[in-house]
Design a protein around this motif. Sequence first.
Motif, PDB file in Angstrom:
ATOM      1  N   LYS A  50      12.244  -1.995   4.024  1.00 37.39           N
ATOM      2  CA  LYS A  50      12.911  -0.700   4.173  1.00 37.39           C
ATOM      3  C   LYS A  50      12.480  -0.024   5.473  1.00 37.39           C
ATOM      4  CE  LYS A  50      13.646   3.796   1.953  1.00 37.39           C
ATOM      5  NZ  LYS A  50      13.301   4.657   0.776  1.00 37.39           N
ATOM      6  N   ASP A  95       9.200  -4.885  -0.325  1.00 30.68           N
ATOM      7  CA  ASP A  95      10.347  -3.967  -0.308  1.00 30.68           C
ATOM      8  C   ASP A  95      10.080  -2.758   0.592  1.00 30.68           C
ATOM      9  OD1 ASP A  95      11.710  -5.621  -2.018  1.00 30.68           O
ATOM     10  OD2 ASP A  95      11.336  -4.419  -3.821  1.00 30.68           O
ATOM     11  N   LYS A 154       6.296  -8.139  -4.538  1.00 31.12           N
ATOM     12  CA  LYS A 154       7.602  -7.631  -4.136  1.00 31.12           C
ATOM     13  C   LYS A 154       7.558  -6.146  -3.789  1.00 31.12           C
ATOM     14  CE  LYS A 154      12.438  -7.511  -5.645  1.00 31.12           C
ATOM     15  NZ  LYS A 154      12.656  -6.080  -5.391  1.00 31.12           N
TER      16      LYS A 154
END
Length: 306
Positions: free
Chosen positions: A128, A124, A120
């Motif tokens: 982003k 992430d 993860k």
Amino acid sequence: MERRSFLQTSTLAGLSALAFGSAGTAAAADARQAAGKPFNMDYAPHAGMFKNSAGDDFLDQIRFMHDQGFRSIEDNGMLKRDTALQNKIGELLAKLNMRMGVFVIDGGDNWKVSLTTGKKEFLDVFLKACEQSVELAKRVNAKWATVVPGYFERKLPIGVQTGHVIDALRRGSEILEKGGLTMVLEPLSDNPDLFMRTSDQTYMLCRAVNSPSCKILYDIYHMQRNEGQLIANIDLCWSEIAYIQIGDNPGRKEPGTGEINYKNIFKHLYDKGYRGVMGMEHGNAKPGKEGEMALIQAYREADKFM
């Protein structure tokens, strides 16, 4: 005399002198006639490629590129430029009716083990960066952005790694679709740790992601090194190719400095109907202004396929 006019006049003279020295007065006349006219294909230089002729200011370099007949640019590091400069670049491109080619979607994990792990923390960062890229694309009117999924995770089976990458690309595509931006996946040859290496593998990833915002960036230099059979593989993967980059091999310099028959490849792409950006993802074979003039002339020569 204005700076832009001076640069254009100086370059015309440089091109003529270069041609005269290599092929006589007829070639010099051809160079003068061609200089400044748009090319048959939409070749896109990058920042620094003409710094000796145009100076260090990227905006001046873009103006110089336009004066030499180029109608697009690309800038791998655009995402890291400050917002004020991004806005100025976007405004100048609009004024000159030039297109923005690729920039790189990179949150800092492109050159290490990352998306192949399925973790993860890496997902992430990637998502982003996709969100930031959509905002940047609005400022410079970009339609394509390069994505590299990082290195192999040698501790996992290749099928599991591939599944993790597909999951990440699907999530990223959902963000980019809403912003009208297409990620173009670039298989690379820089080192053996890179997960994405061939056009057929990248084709498979695009088909699995199944999004209009996930396509192939076919870099001719990297694909010559990794697989060869350039025209045949372009045809096999054609439905997923959205962007082309250029570089001769060996050396990764302008067309005509290596083994690739770029005139034939450009003709093949043109005949297939490709009118997209052709990123000049390479260095200059020779230094200084002379090298920059030689690079322009090399593209004029390779572009004579009609």
